[in-house]
Enzyme design. Structure first.
Site, short mmCIF file in Angstrom:
data_model
loop_
_atom_site.label_atom_id
_atom_site.label_comp_id
_atom_site.label_asym_id
_atom_site.label_seq_id
_atom_site.Cartn_x
_atom_site.Cartn_y
_atom_site.Cartn_z
N ASP A 122 7.03 -14.88 4.31
CA ASP A 122 6.82 -14.90 5.76
C ASP A 122 7.62 -16.04 6.40
OD1 ASP A 122 5.09 -13.70 7.89
OD2 ASP A 122 4.40 -15.77 8.09
N HIS A 146 5.72 -4.24 10.56
CA HIS A 146 4.46 -4.32 11.30
C HIS A 146 4.55 -5.19 12.55
CE1 HIS A 146 4.71 -7.80 8.76
NE2 HIS A 146 3.84 -8.40 9.55
N ASP A 147 5.74 -5.74 12.82
CA ASP A 147 5.91 -6.58 14.02
C ASP A 147 6.79 -5.91 15.07
OD1 ASP A 147 4.47 -8.73 12.91
OD2 ASP A 147 6.25 -9.49 11.90
N ASP A 204 3.08 -10.25 -0.03
CA ASP A 204 3.47 -11.12 1.06
C ASP A 204 3.08 -12.54 0.67
OD1 ASP A 204 4.11 -11.74 3.87
OD2 ASP A 204 3.62 -9.63 4.20
N GLU A 248 11.75 -13.17 5.11
CA GLU A 248 11.71 -12.71 6.51
C GLU A 248 12.46 -13.73 7.35
OE1 GLU A 248 8.71 -11.71 10.22
OE2 GLU A 248 8.39 -13.46 8.97
#
Ligand code: NOJ
Length: 526
Positions: free
Chosen positions: A195, A319-320, A99, A258
């Site tokens: 991100d 994970h969101d 990430d 993302e």
């Protein structure tokens, strides 16, 4: 013929490292824990792991607040542990994606500590300081501007106030961040998931965002405005292209973005001449209604919008987002698995999806996620989808010897890797079977997706290449009779019809999906 890049035919498995496997008894997963479970991933058949942030961090946002872009947080291990993990990943033929969090640092990052120390500090301009705040809102609630007493100016934070936004218009920021990328690429990391890629650059005049006419009371407060000036700015594409150029300095790497945007805007992140992100994450399956009609529309809309030569990708969880098995229920979670694994392009799944893991209810006193703490009760919390992986039915599910940082689902005695392994019909076996099928039939990865229709709750499409597959997914709770050509069932979601010869018409049970290999003689249907 030129071999296609590894990431094009990959299934990427996201590991949320705090929750995968604890090896040192502190209740939090770590790098050595991941090493211990790599053989499980090999057996599952995935090709690459994406690991959420493992850098030194005060953990205000569980690692998405980075205090050093070139280190490892002691919670997760040491740099030697990281190198060991990377070597173990590679020795198994897997790839590793890290990430990268470019939009903001931690407020404990030495750059920010310097920047906030004085208006004259050389790093002042590394962040976004203003005398007057605009009306921009933080994604975690409240104003996106924080007044700082020391120098009596406001700094921008698109997320927590402990996550100040970097100023990517400053060439020194760019250079420092690109060097961080080179550091990991030099160690052999295979690529990055970037991100909030679409937020990296903001309006240079900091103009106020307009009100959102669609906002309704009870929604998270940042929905009140349309983020016209604080996101998806035209200049971002230059930056993405520059980032891609850095990644391309090293052979055979991948850049994933993302990006939560409508599909037309999303496509612009492939960049001019496809020199932007290799894969702008496609989150539509996470957001659309779970019906044959809605999914058919999403698939045709996405395929139709793809720029020529752009490589597609599909994501089933992260994970969101609430877990799939919670959103659609356990039997449709199996249909979702079949859908994902028969779509073209690169696929991303989230740890535990292969077990049908569900969101775990979190009591108020157990809440960890700042998104929930800041705006309680609006459904913003992400703890439920971040709970520990259940490996077996022992105390703490084989995840840890200590008290886990988030509760383990109370169904873990039956829903765990070991138990599902023993049950030949389990969703775990279904995932393995589907991933295996994809590996042995490249048509499923790269061939054209054709004739997408929705009828009587059944989503149907074909994959036509060297071979010819028909995929039928009953997304309803009723059995249904469907017309087919002639062929052989390769896999069905109930795992009980393999090798069945079928012809003309097929009875699909509720929530049944099948992949049929059509006979050569069968003409294109519909
Ligand atoms: C997106 C990440 O996926 C999320 O977990 C994080 O809170 C925000 N970006 C801020 O970095």
């Amino acid at each position: 013929m030129q071999k296609s890049p590894w990431w094009q035919h990959s299934v990427i498995y996201e590991i949320y490292p705090r929750s995968f496997q604890d090896s040192n008894g502190d209740g939090i997963g770590d790098l050595n824990g991941i090493v211990a479970r790599l053989d499980y991933l090999v057996k599952l058949g995935v090709d690459a792991v994406w690991i959420s942030p493992i850098y030194p961090s005060p953990m205000a946002d569980f690692g998405y607040d980075v205090a050093d872009y070139c280190g490892i947080d002691p919670i997760f291990g040491t740099m030697d542990d990281f190198k060991h993990l990377l070597a173990e990943v590679h020795s198994r033929g897997l790839r590793m994606i890290l990430d990268f969090v470019p939009n903001h640092t931690s407020d404990y990052h030495p750059w920010f500590i310097e920047s906030r120390s004085s208006r004259m500090n050389p790093k002042r301009d590394w962040y976004l300081w203003r005398d007057q705040p605009s009306n921009w809102l933080s994604n975690f609630g409240g104003s996106a501007w924080e007044f700082d007493e020391t120098t009596r100016q406001y700094y921008l934070h698109s997320f927590l106030k402990q996550q100040p936004d970097l100023n990517w218009r400053n060439p020194d920021v760019k250079a420092a961040m690109f060097d961080a990328l080179r550091f990991w690429l030099g160690l052999g990391v295979d690529g990055f998931r970037v991100d909030v890629m679409w937020l990296m650059i903001k309006d240079d005049q900091f103009r106020d965002n307009p009100p959102n006419p669609g906002y309704r009371l009870g929604q998270p407060s940042n929905n009140r405005l349309l983020p016209v000036y604080s996101s998806d700015r035209p200049e971002v594409h230059q930056l993405v292209a520059a980032m891609r150029a850095v990644v391309d300095e090293f052979p055979d790497r991948v850049l994933i973005g993302e990006i939560y945007l409508p599909v037309q805007q999303l496509m612009t992140y492939y960049g001019a001449g496809l020199k932007g992100a290799n894969l702008p994450f496609n989150f539509q399956l996470l957001q659309c209604a779970w019906s044959a009609e809605a999914v058919a529309q999403v698939i045709t809309g996405y395929e139709g919008a793809l720029p020529i030569g752009a490589w597609p990708n599909w994501v089933l969880g992260n994970h969101d987002q609430p877990r799939m098995a919670t959103r659609v229920g356990p039997s449709q979670a199996r249909v979702a698995a079949m859908l994902l694994l028969t779509l073209p392009g690169t696929l991303t799944m989230y740890y535990g999806e292969e077990l049908g893991m569900t969101n775990v209810p979190i009591a108020p006193e157990q809440v960890q996620d700042p998104a929930e703490k800041n705006e309680p009760g609006l459904g913003q919390g992400r703890d439920p989808e971040r709970t520990p992986m259940p490996w077996d039915d022992s105390h703490c599910a084989g995840f840890t010897a200590a008290s886990p940082w988030l509760p383990i689902g109370d169904d873990y005695a039956s829903l765990n890797v070991e138990a599902l392994e023993q049950n030949q019909d389990s969703i775990l076996h279904l995932y393995r079977r589907l991933i295996g099928l994809r590996r042995s039939h490249p048509t499923l990865v790269k061939a054209k997706l054709d004739v997408v229709t929705a009828d009587s709750g059944v989503l149907r499409f074909q994959r036509v290449g060297e071979e010819h597959f028909l995929v039928l997914l009953n997304m309803s709770h009723n059995p249904v009779q469907v017309e087919i050509g002639q062929g052989t069932i390769l896999v069905c979601t109930y795992l009980d019809r393999e090798a069945q010869q079928v012809k003309d018409s097929l009875h699909l049970r509720a929530a049944e999906g099948v992949v049929i290999q059509l006979d050569q003689s069968t003409e294109k249907l519909l």
